[in-house]
Design a protein around this motif. Structure first.
Motif, short mmCIF file in Angstrom:
data_model
loop_
_atom_site.label_atom_id
_atom_site.label_comp_id
_atom_site.label_asym_id
_atom_site.label_seq_id
_atom_site.Cartn_x
_atom_site.Cartn_y
_atom_site.Cartn_z
N GLY A 26 40.16 27.17 50.77
CA GLY A 26 38.78 26.89 51.12
C GLY A 26 38.48 27.14 52.58
O GLY A 26 37.42 27.68 52.94
N ALA A 27 39.43 26.79 53.45
CA ALA A 27 39.23 27.03 54.88
C ALA A 27 39.22 28.52 55.19
O ALA A 27 38.40 29.00 55.98
CB ALA A 27 40.33 26.34 55.68
N ILE A 28 40.11 29.28 54.54
CA ILE A 28 40.13 30.73 54.76
C ILE A 28 38.83 31.37 54.28
O ILE A 28 38.25 32.20 54.97
CB ILE A 28 41.35 31.36 54.04
N LEU A 29 38.35 30.96 53.11
CA LEU A 29 37.09 31.51 52.60
C LEU A 29 35.92 31.13 53.49
O LEU A 29 35.01 31.94 53.71
CB LEU A 29 36.85 31.05 51.17
N ARG A 76 32.01 38.76 56.69
CA ARG A 76 32.80 39.73 55.91
C ARG A 76 32.52 39.54 54.42
O ARG A 76 32.34 38.44 53.95
CB ARG A 76 34.29 39.53 56.16
N ALA A 77 32.51 40.66 53.70
CA ALA A 77 32.34 40.59 52.25
C ALA A 77 33.68 40.19 51.63
O ALA A 77 34.72 40.76 51.93
CB ALA A 77 31.89 41.93 51.72
N ILE A 78 33.65 39.20 50.76
CA ILE A 78 34.86 38.72 50.09
C ILE A 78 34.77 39.08 48.62
O ILE A 78 33.87 38.64 47.93
CB ILE A 78 35.01 37.18 50.25
N GLY A 79 35.67 39.91 48.15
CA GLY A 79 35.65 40.33 46.75
C GLY A 79 34.42 41.14 46.42
O GLY A 79 33.92 41.09 45.30
N GLY A 80 33.91 41.89 47.39
CA GLY A 80 32.72 42.71 47.15
C GLY A 80 31.42 41.95 47.27
O GLY A 80 30.35 42.51 47.03
N ASN A 116 28.90 39.26 49.61
CA ASN A 116 28.66 38.75 50.95
C ASN A 116 28.77 37.23 51.00
O ASN A 116 29.05 36.66 52.04
CB ASN A 116 27.29 39.18 51.45
N HIS A 117 28.51 36.56 49.87
CA HIS A 117 28.61 35.10 49.80
C HIS A 117 29.59 34.76 48.72
O HIS A 117 29.54 35.29 47.62
CB HIS A 117 27.24 34.48 49.48
N TRP A 118 30.52 33.84 49.01
CA TRP A 118 31.53 33.48 48.03
C TRP A 118 31.17 32.24 47.24
O TRP A 118 31.82 31.89 46.31
CB TRP A 118 32.90 33.25 48.71
N PHE A 119 30.08 31.55 47.62
CA PHE A 119 29.69 30.35 46.90
C PHE A 119 28.64 30.65 45.88
O PHE A 119 28.01 31.65 45.86
CB PHE A 119 29.22 29.27 47.86
#
Length: 51
Positions: free
Chosen positions: A31-34, A42-46, A48-51
């Protein structure tokens, strides 16, 4: 994810269940890394928002 990790960590420590403590620590770290990567834009897994 960080809140769930903290809850599992506390339950694991109070109840003496080591697997809950381990899972709690893993969730806190992930959770801290994300959160850090998300705050930098940065885009995570394509996405822009991971939530």
């Amino acid at each position: 994810m960080i809140i769930l990790g903290v809850i599992l960590l506390v339950i694991g420590l109070v109840a003496g269940i080591s697997i809950l403590t381990t899972i709690g620590i893993i969730l806190i770290v992930v959770g801290a890394i994300l959160a850090i990567l998300g705050s930098t834009g940065r885009a995570i897994g394509g996405r822009n928002h991971w939530f």
